[in-house]
Design a protein around this motif. Sequence first.
Motif, PDB file in Angstrom:
ATOM      1  N   LEU A   1     -14.703  13.890  32.056  1.00 22.59           N
ATOM      2  CA  LEU A   1     -15.501  15.002  32.556  1.00 22.59           C
ATOM      3  C   LEU A   1     -14.716  16.301  32.595  1.00 22.59           C
ATOM      4  O   LEU A   1     -15.287  17.361  32.787  1.00 22.59           O
ATOM      5  CB  LEU A   1     -16.026  14.677  33.960  1.00 22.59           C
TER       6      LEU A   1
ATOM      7  N   ARG B   1     -17.266  15.267  26.525  1.00 20.36           N
ATOM      8  CA  ARG B   1     -17.837  15.309  27.859  1.00 20.36           C
ATOM      9  C   ARG B   1     -19.319  15.056  27.836  1.00 20.36           C
ATOM     10  O   ARG B   1     -19.871  14.448  28.746  1.00 20.36           O
ATOM     11  CB  ARG B   1     -17.568  16.722  28.377  1.00 20.36           C
TER      12      ARG B   1
ATOM     13  N   THR C   1     -21.975  13.148  30.471  1.00 19.49           N
ATOM     14  CA  THR C   1     -22.893  13.923  31.310  1.00 19.49           C
ATOM     15  C   THR C   1     -24.342  13.576  31.020  1.00 19.49           C
ATOM     16  O   THR C   1     -25.222  13.779  31.849  1.00 19.49           O
ATOM     17  CB  THR C   1     -22.691  15.429  31.113  1.00 19.49           C
TER      18      THR C   1
ATOM     19  N   VAL D   1     -22.392   9.629  35.984  1.00 17.91           N
ATOM     20  CA  VAL D   1     -22.002  10.843  36.703  1.00 17.91           C
ATOM     21  C   VAL D   1     -22.090  10.605  38.207  1.00 17.91           C
ATOM     22  O   VAL D   1     -21.184  10.963  38.971  1.00 17.91           O
ATOM     23  CB  VAL D   1     -22.903  12.012  36.269  1.00 17.91           C
TER      24      VAL D   1
ATOM     25  N   GLU E   1     -19.317   8.281  39.364  1.00 20.14           N
ATOM     26  CA  GLU E   1     -18.020   8.940  39.398  1.00 20.14           C
ATOM     27  C   GLU E   1     -17.911   9.859  40.598  1.00 20.14           C
ATOM     28  O   GLU E   1     -16.873   9.919  41.281  1.00 20.14           O
ATOM     29  CB  GLU E   1     -17.833   9.741  38.106  1.00 20.14           C
ATOM     30  N   TRP E   2     -18.988  10.531  40.930  1.00  9.54           N
ATOM     31  CA  TRP E   2     -18.978  11.452  42.075  1.00  9.54           C
ATOM     32  C   TRP E   2     -18.726  10.691  43.362  1.00  9.54           C
ATOM     33  O   TRP E   2     -17.908  11.085  44.205  1.00  9.54           O
ATOM     34  CB  TRP E   2     -20.313  12.185  42.113  1.00  9.54           C
TER      35      TRP E   2
END
Lengths: 300, 376
Positions: A267, A274, A278, A284, A287-288
């Motif tokens: 990212l 990337r 995404t 996403v 991962e957050w």
Amino acid sequence: MASFFSVPAPLVRFNARFPLALHPPIHPRARGPITAPTLWIAPPSDNLLSSDVECLKWQAYLALRGLKDVRLRWDIAPEGSIGGALPNLHVPIAISLLKSERLSHSDGAEDGELLAAHSIPTWVDAKLGVDSAEDPLEGYVDPEARIESRAWVALLEGVVHAALPTQMISQPRPSYFHSLIFPASTPPTSESLQKILLPPPPPLAGYLSFIPPTPNAVRINNSAIISQYRDAIKSLSERLGTDKWFLGSSAPTPLDALAFAYIHRILHSPDIIRIEVTRRVNLVAWEWRVRCLVRDGFVR
Amino acid sequence: MSSSSQTKHPSIILYIWPSQWELPSFDPLCLAAVLYLQLAIPRQFSVIECSSPDGSPTGQLPCLVHEQYAVALYPSIVKYISGLQTADFKTYPRADLDASLSHKEKAQKVAWHAHAESHLGDLVYHYLYSNQENWRKLTGTALASMFPVPQKYYVPQRIRDSYRERLLAAGLWKNFVEETAESPFPRDVKPLETKKELHKNPAISQAFERGKVLQKVQTELDIYQKLLDGKSFIFRNQLSSVDVLVAAHILLLTNPPYPDVLLKNLLVEIYPTLSSHAQSVFNAALGEGKSLSCIPPPSLSLWDVIPSWPKGHASKKQSTDEEIQYRKIRWGFFGLALGSLVTYLSIISPRPSVWQDAEDNNENNNSHTGTEGRAI
């Protein structure tokens, strides 16, 4: 002690034109005694998470196993670590792997112990009082998942690693003539690609020609690497689905740490790489969530 | 060979390493590609055996060329051929061996491709290239027999070196310890033998290395045995691309006549399911009555020593009449432009006045001298 021969005066005058330059002495950096376990990592790109995949993987491993208040330092060059490879874990002698009274009172005891990356799991086990070897499933749901995790590790460390921008796929490489004229300045990224790619990339001048092959001059098939990388990300996202952890595990596993390291690194890479991640919302979001967990485990 | 009514070569061409030891190719990825194509699109492709990757359009083998597309590497080839089933169902009805897998299994398939290629591939490359005995007696001689005279001496070693980085990183590269040959002239008085260091003793170091490698082999094969788990195929009892890939590697561990028979015994005794799985895949693809159509490869000549630009693969399309006419008009335009430029320059350029000035000067001088002469 008087010498038999003295240097003739003209020679002395000639030598006086080339004085010896004395530089001030370089003192070692002042270091205090170590109080908390410190992880030596490559410099972070943003807020405490390292920019190198290997270091980030171990950071995630420590945090996901539940350790808190681990300090970080990133001013050490890779040549200063064990085996020439960061990360290393610097622990105070009291909680190190060698538990010996004599050692904790010896000279240099305040320097603690430095562990290479492969000793980190043993240290974490000792700190948490757990024995990982007791669990035959290694934290996975069933034996099939454990076997499958090997395949996912191979996919991440092979195909996805080859596409990362450290391998300079997305940046222009110096030309062949530049690497002939200035051999030392070309970065040795091709060597690591030769370890990862299968079949090994052919030399630029070809196997049959009389020009001997040099390690940096290889022909790399960028489009094949990118296309395999796309398939890999697609299948990674497919396998994650809506699970909390990979392969349906109930608790984070080393595979999750590895996957987080790669996804986080992707990212922060150029767009061509990337965009594959995404596009996948579940990756996403995952991962957050893991990033918040990992960041909480470290202090500066 | 192909039937006499079909003299046209099929448009799908696969470039592979040559065949050895009764297998279509001695490289695991090329072998897997051949087996997959034979199962997916039988009799609709042909094979070119290149003795070196320089002969392939992308510089790597295996490489598939279909009209103007060139695809390298096994997973990409599988993806392309599977795509043919959706693109052109009538010609390639069974091109996608993985069509019946679920989404989760398709994701797992990609991961298993990567794992099999890297881990099993490392083992195969170790036994082919790193093991000194195998190299000297088996692989080196086989490779050398494929090349003509100048290349025969340096190309096999180059090919071997290209795998060195990879095997070093995997811990499977053995640095060969030379055995000191017994001198043919024995001395009466032998010098005092100093204790040789352990790692310089060839017999012991070889034994250690072999033990280390066997340990690795067992770890990897355990994984695949558990994956197969007594079933006849990996996914849903149906042949898939992962089966083909694993079978290709296992075939290359069992079939070649290695001087070191330890591995074959290990596979046959401890992992019989893996060897029988590999054999069944091979029989399904290339059993009795099935053959590959081969195109003879371009022969190597001395000119190959000079490095050439990587060969393009685009086949020249037959130009239509319209294109020929356009080409003629284009050349005519260029010729006209050039010709008119030359004519214009020749018209407006001044006469060669330099020579004329010189002539005038000469004439003047002569006339001067003449007048002077006459004057005197």
